[in-house]
Design a protein around this motif. Sequence first.
Motif, PDB file in Angstrom:
ATOM      1  N   PRO A 274      26.847 -22.180 -11.104  1.00  0.00           N
ATOM      2  CA  PRO A 274      26.413 -23.508 -10.637  1.00  0.00           C
ATOM      3  C   PRO A 274      27.313 -24.648 -11.108  1.00  0.00           C
ATOM      4  N   ASP A 275      28.015 -24.458 -12.247  1.00  0.00           N
ATOM      5  CA  ASP A 275      28.840 -25.563 -12.749  1.00  0.00           C
ATOM      6  C   ASP A 275      30.311 -25.399 -12.349  1.00  0.00           C
ATOM      7  N   PRO A 306      25.481 -20.256  -5.536  1.00  0.00           N
ATOM      8  CA  PRO A 306      24.148 -20.745  -5.927  1.00  0.00           C
ATOM      9  C   PRO A 306      23.531 -21.563  -4.792  1.00  0.00           C
ATOM     10  N   ALA A 308      21.763 -24.095  -4.888  1.00  0.00           N
ATOM     11  CA  ALA A 308      21.813 -25.543  -5.129  1.00  0.00           C
ATOM     12  C   ALA A 308      23.094 -26.181  -4.583  1.00  0.00           C
ATOM     13  N   ILE A 309      24.179 -25.419  -4.524  1.00  0.00           N
ATOM     14  CA  ILE A 309      25.436 -26.017  -4.025  1.00  0.00           C
ATOM     15  C   ILE A 309      25.920 -25.316  -2.746  1.00  0.00           C
ATOM     16  N   TYR A 310      25.032 -24.502  -2.152  1.00  0.00           N
ATOM     17  CA  TYR A 310      25.448 -23.676  -1.013  1.00  0.00           C
ATOM     18  C   TYR A 310      26.013 -24.518   0.136  1.00  0.00           C
ATOM     19  N   ASP A 410      19.813 -17.405  -6.393  1.00  0.00           N
ATOM     20  CA  ASP A 410      19.069 -18.474  -7.059  1.00  0.00           C
ATOM     21  C   ASP A 410      19.259 -18.499  -8.560  1.00  0.00           C
ATOM     22  N   ASP A 411      19.398 -17.329  -9.190  1.00  0.00           N
ATOM     23  CA  ASP A 411      19.726 -17.396 -10.619  1.00  0.00           C
ATOM     24  C   ASP A 411      20.838 -16.404 -10.943  1.00  0.00           C
ATOM     25  N   SER A 432      33.626 -20.989 -13.235  1.00  0.00           N
ATOM     26  CA  SER A 432      32.741 -21.835 -14.052  1.00  0.00           C
ATOM     27  C   SER A 432      33.589 -22.706 -14.968  1.00  0.00           C
TER      28      SER A 432
END
Length: 514
Positions: A274-275, A306, A308-310, A410-411, A432
Amino acid sequence: MTLDATDVDLEAHGLFINGAWCAADAARTFTVYEPATGQPLARCAHGSRADVDRAVAAARAAFDDGPWPHTPHYERAQILHEIAQLIEANAPELAELESRDGGVPLRATTFNDIPLGMHMMHVFAELARRSPYEPMPWNDFPTLSWNFVWRNPYGVCAQIIPWNYAFCMTIWKLGPALATGNTIVFKPSSLAPLSAIRLIKLIDESGLLPKGVLNMVTGSGPEVGEYLVGHPRVDKIAFTGSTEVGRKIMAIAAPHIKKVTLELGGKSPSILLPDADLDKAIDGVLFGMFYHAGQLCEAGTRCLVPSAIYDEVVERLVQRTRQLRVGDPLDLATDVGPLISHKQRETVEGYIALGRAEGARLLIGGGRPLGASYAQGSFVEPTIFGEVNNRSRLAQEEIFGPVLALIRYDDVGEAIAMANDTMYGLAASVWSQDIQQAIDVARRIRAGTVGINEHHVLNPYAPFGGFKESGIGREMGVAGMLEYTEPTHIHVDFQQQRDGKLWWDALLPPNEEE
Ligand code: NAD
């Protein structure tokens, strides 16, 4: 040497056996085509079983009776350095040949493939300098002895390579086998044999190797390759190619319990955490995927993203992919060349149709580029599918072309599980800004090479190879060199007195004559 009167304009290449170039036993030949134009490029001798027999006999004699296995390791190292210098001196010619024969853009062959091959050969030379003696600790049980391991070359090695990355594949095979004193019967792929043939010609002209140490038989896999690997006078098989053929080769090797190393297929994941720094990771994922038009065994063909940033990742990947220029490999402005053959294009197009049928979302590409300059070549547009299910065939099977599958997660635990949920285990990359977290993820990936914020960077000091059905054994690095040696433990006894050898008394009674 005339191989075929019908193609007088094509350069003709023979077999290389016992230090001489010769036509095939039955005078058969095959044509090599240029993937970008579909035009004939060269003709090569098509070996037969009789040719394989001759090549194996030459390699056998050079090993059993010749000086090569006993040449001091530092002298072999010097010879390998000189081969690397030959590559450097002929780099522009080799780069152009590799581009025409394999369809790889000239920018890649000039700045990567050929210099990397040269560097690798220097590294194999450097590793060859390591002494083949490995000292062991002094041992005093049951009495004092001095022990060491002597590394023997295996003997005659059958080496078979695929068409992709052909020049570097040739170096990965010849370098460590020669460094350790083996003799070789080498078979390149019939689709892209020319850079290997040129290198062998350069080595031959240099007179660096005794005759019979390096032999080459060109010809089809099922005919020449299969007979070669099953040959009873071959000691070791080093194969790079598809998992399907690798399975066959292992079965063929079994009756003679031959040493086998297999470098096979892959379906490697690029895992965006995610980062991830997307300014770097987007280009990195595309480099991992579309370099050599996706025809690299460790290509990052599944990208785990992820949720969240898909959407942002999709938008940026598509926008950058749109900028890739597909075209003539000899044009330095070309980013992506053709596939190796029309047959390979059909395979890739079959997978594109399958992706649509499986319900994945086609985000970009999916067709052939339009225009007269693409008409004869085997071009396919760089293609990205979104919303791919990791269990689908698109995500599970090796396509070997420019098709990227984006898979949501998702995770991070789920991403790791999906990354490992494949029959392959060749490579991966983790993207990352948190290096500690990336290392933690890398350690949980079941693959032979994991890049952190990088993909495809091959380090000749490091072992390369696959977990699971991606292969057996390693190439490159010390581990790769050791695959070409068989250890003998030599025990030097230091007990001077018969009386001290008490353990012999477990068998022998006291000597009644004394
Ligand atoms: P392939 O398996 O079809 O052929 C590879 C070589 O094996 C060729 O020289 C071919 O002529 C020969 N061959 C074919 N059938 C044979 C048989 N029955 N017996 C003996 N030899 C036979 O593979 P390909 O299409 O040339 O190359 C692509 C494959 O290679 C992909 O699966 C790719 O992942 C794999 N590959 C792996 C690595 C690695 O290091 N792991 C590197 C490059 C390519």
